[in-house]
Motif scaffolding. Structure first.
Motif, PDB file in Angstrom:
ATOM      1  N   LEU A  11      47.900 -40.065 -39.844  1.00  0.00           N
ATOM      2  CA  LEU A  11      48.084 -40.145 -41.530  1.00  0.00           C
ATOM      3  C   LEU A  11      50.067 -40.338 -41.261  1.00  0.00           C
ATOM      4  N   PHE A  12      50.688 -39.566 -39.447  1.00  0.00           N
ATOM      5  CA  PHE A  12      51.970 -40.030 -39.428  1.00  0.00           C
ATOM      6  C   PHE A  12      51.700 -41.277 -38.737  1.00  0.00           C
ATOM      7  N   LEU A  13      50.556 -42.083 -38.085  1.00  0.00           N
ATOM      8  CA  LEU A  13      50.736 -43.244 -37.829  1.00  0.00           C
ATOM      9  C   LEU A  13      50.432 -44.509 -38.658  1.00  0.00           C
ATOM     10  N   VAL A  14      49.993 -44.093 -39.722  1.00  0.00           N
ATOM     11  CA  VAL A  14      50.118 -45.239 -41.041  1.00  0.00           C
ATOM     12  C   VAL A  14      51.256 -45.147 -41.721  1.00  0.00           C
ATOM     13  N   VAL A  15      52.075 -43.886 -41.259  1.00  0.00           N
ATOM     14  CA  VAL A  15      53.365 -43.939 -42.148  1.00  0.00           C
ATOM     15  C   VAL A  15      54.119 -44.404 -41.371  1.00  0.00           C
ATOM     16  N   ARG A  16      54.565 -44.840 -39.672  1.00  0.00           N
ATOM     17  CA  ARG A  16      55.140 -44.816 -38.912  1.00  0.00           C
ATOM     18  C   ARG A  16      55.303 -46.440 -39.382  1.00  0.00           C
ATOM     19  N   THR A  17      54.487 -47.007 -39.065  1.00  0.00           N
ATOM     20  CA  THR A  17      53.798 -48.305 -39.813  1.00  0.00           C
ATOM     21  C   THR A  17      53.351 -48.857 -40.866  1.00  0.00           C
ATOM     22  N   GLU A  18      53.590 -48.183 -42.341  1.00  0.00           N
ATOM     23  CA  GLU A  18      53.661 -48.447 -43.137  1.00  0.00           C
ATOM     24  C   GLU A  18      51.956 -49.445 -43.247  1.00  0.00           C
ATOM     25  N   GLN A  19      51.238 -49.539 -42.774  1.00  0.00           N
ATOM     26  CA  GLN A  19      49.808 -49.982 -42.437  1.00  0.00           C
ATOM     27  C   GLN A  19      48.482 -49.012 -43.345  1.00  0.00           C
ATOM     28  N   TRP A  20      49.083 -49.546 -44.574  1.00  0.00           N
ATOM     29  CA  TRP A  20      48.132 -48.586 -44.928  1.00  0.00           C
ATOM     30  C   TRP A  20      46.669 -48.755 -45.563  1.00  0.00           C
ATOM     31  N   TRP A  21      45.825 -49.365 -44.433  1.00  0.00           N
ATOM     32  CA  TRP A  21      44.809 -49.966 -44.688  1.00  0.00           C
ATOM     33  C   TRP A  21      44.329 -49.386 -43.263  1.00  0.00           C
ATOM     34  N   LEU A  22      44.752 -49.154 -42.425  1.00  0.00           N
ATOM     35  CA  LEU A  22      44.759 -47.970 -41.175  1.00  0.00           C
ATOM     36  C   LEU A  22      43.801 -46.494 -41.811  1.00  0.00           C
ATOM     37  N   LEU A  23      44.301 -46.384 -43.132  1.00  0.00           N
ATOM     38  CA  LEU A  23      44.091 -44.494 -43.828  1.00  0.00           C
ATOM     39  C   LEU A  23      42.195 -45.053 -43.263  1.00  0.00           C
ATOM     40  N   ALA A  24      41.975 -46.390 -43.969  1.00  0.00           N
ATOM     41  CA  ALA A  24      40.008 -46.490 -44.188  1.00  0.00           C
ATOM     42  C   ALA A  24      39.331 -45.968 -42.957  1.00  0.00           C
ATOM     43  N   ILE A  25      40.633 -46.966 -41.795  1.00  0.00           N
ATOM     44  CA  ILE A  25      39.889 -46.663 -39.611  1.00  0.00           C
ATOM     45  C   ILE A  25      39.569 -45.487 -40.344  1.00  0.00           C
ATOM     46  N   GLY A  26      40.353 -44.903 -39.792  1.00  0.00           N
ATOM     47  CA  GLY A  26      40.972 -42.756 -39.735  1.00  0.00           C
ATOM     48  C   GLY A  26      39.561 -42.381 -40.311  1.00  0.00           C
TER      49      GLY A  26
END
Length: 324
Positions: free
Chosen positions: A127-142
């Motif tokens: 989640l930290f990575l998603v927030v820092r990169t602002e790539q919210w679609w990465l949540l699905a991968i996680g």
């Protein structure tokens, strides 16, 4: 009068022998530290790929977060595997190190909860990575990664019991970890990340295959249909050789552009004996050394390849960016 379920008398002594107080060392052993290089390697390779694409673009905090995700997922899946195999009775009789759940000395729920704890840590880092990169679609991968980690041997129909374990490790501990690390650095996927991710995934498959070849008989008896069980010992040995040696094709490809990466060919001195041992083994215990060599050799390969790719991209103008 209801029939009583008859236990296997050959398994009972092992259960009783292991019913003892569990120490911190046992819990650490349950994390299976020898498997952690499989989590570190794709992060190193993904980082190297990002550096080759944009030498001046590097984010330390994101790199550490990606490493935390990979390590926590690996530890979490190890404890989850310990729990699930233990409650199913798969680990009642085994050749390798005793397991926490299968050994009978730990409440299975404690092992399961520890697995969930590490999955939660992986989720926080992700989640930290998603927030820092602002790539919210990465949540699905996680979410997919955590679900895949649990249902490897967990749930009513674990895919690890249907010969699909290698598919999981290739995708998530190969492609996703490598490509994902590179992407979170430069916000696009360098083309060489796919090659490096494929190599990392093949090494992860090699480690899993030799582990399952060692456990083939007990897995078959317990109804755990790993790929090794499905294809048999002979074909499994061939698969292992392919998994362990195919990544060296990537070495040859990269050394044409990054000559230093050619030194990774020396890791054949580690992986070659692992292939020989696996091909000629007569007992499951012979494969314990092959498993160690495969893990060590693949990690050494990743380190040398990463250094070979990174060093040519470091110039006096770029160095301050790495130190800052």
């Amino acid at each position: 009068m209801a029939k009583q379920k008859r236990s296997n008398p050959t398994q009972q002594p092992r259960k009783q022998a292991n019913a003892r107080s569990v120490t911190l060392r046992d819990w650490i052993s349950g994390a299976r530290l020898r498997t952690l290089p499989l989590a570190v390697s794709p992060v190193l390779l993904g980082f190297a790929s990002a550096v080759s694409a944009q030498p001046g673009e590097f984010h330390w905090v994101r790199a550490l977060a990606a490493l935390a995700v990979a390590l926590c997922l690996q530890i979490g899946v190890n404890y989850a595997n310990d729990y699930s195999d233990g409650v199913r009775g798969t680990d009642d009789v085994r050749v390798g190190p005793a397991r926490l759940t299968g050994g009978g000395g730990v409440d299975p729920k404690r092992v399961r909860n520890l697995a969930f704890f590490f999955f939660a840590l992986a989720a926080v880092a992700g989640l930290f990575l998603v927030v820092r990169t602002e790539q919210w679609w990465l949540l699905a991968i996680g979410v997919l990664a955590i679900l895949a980690a649990w249902f490897y041997t967990g749930g009513k129909r674990p895919y690890g019991y249907a010969g699909l374990g290698e598919v999981f490790v290739f995708i998530f501990f190969g492609l996703v970890a490598t490509v994902g690390t590179a992407y979170t650095q430069v916000l696009f996927v360098p083309s060489n990340a796919w090659v490096l991710g494929t190599a990392a995934g093949l090494f992860a498959c090699a480690v899993l295959m030799v582990n399952n070849l060692r456990d083939l008989d007990q897995d078959r008896n317990a109804g755990k249909r790993t790929l090794a069980v499905l294809v048999g010992r002979g074909t499994g040995r061939i698969f292992f050789g392919v998994f362990a040696l195919a990544p060296f094709v990537a070495t040859i490809m990269f050394m044409l552009v990054y000559p230093l990466s050619g030194f990774a060919l020396f890791t054949l001195l580690i992986l070659g004996p692992a292939v020989v041992i696996t091909s000629t083994s007569e007992t499951p215990r012979d494969l314990i050394l092959a498993l160690k060599l495969t893990s060590l050799g693949s990690f050494a390969w990743a380190i040398i390849m990463a250094i070979g790719i990174i060093v040519p991209n470091i110039t006096p103008a770029v160095v301050p960016a790495y130190l800052g």
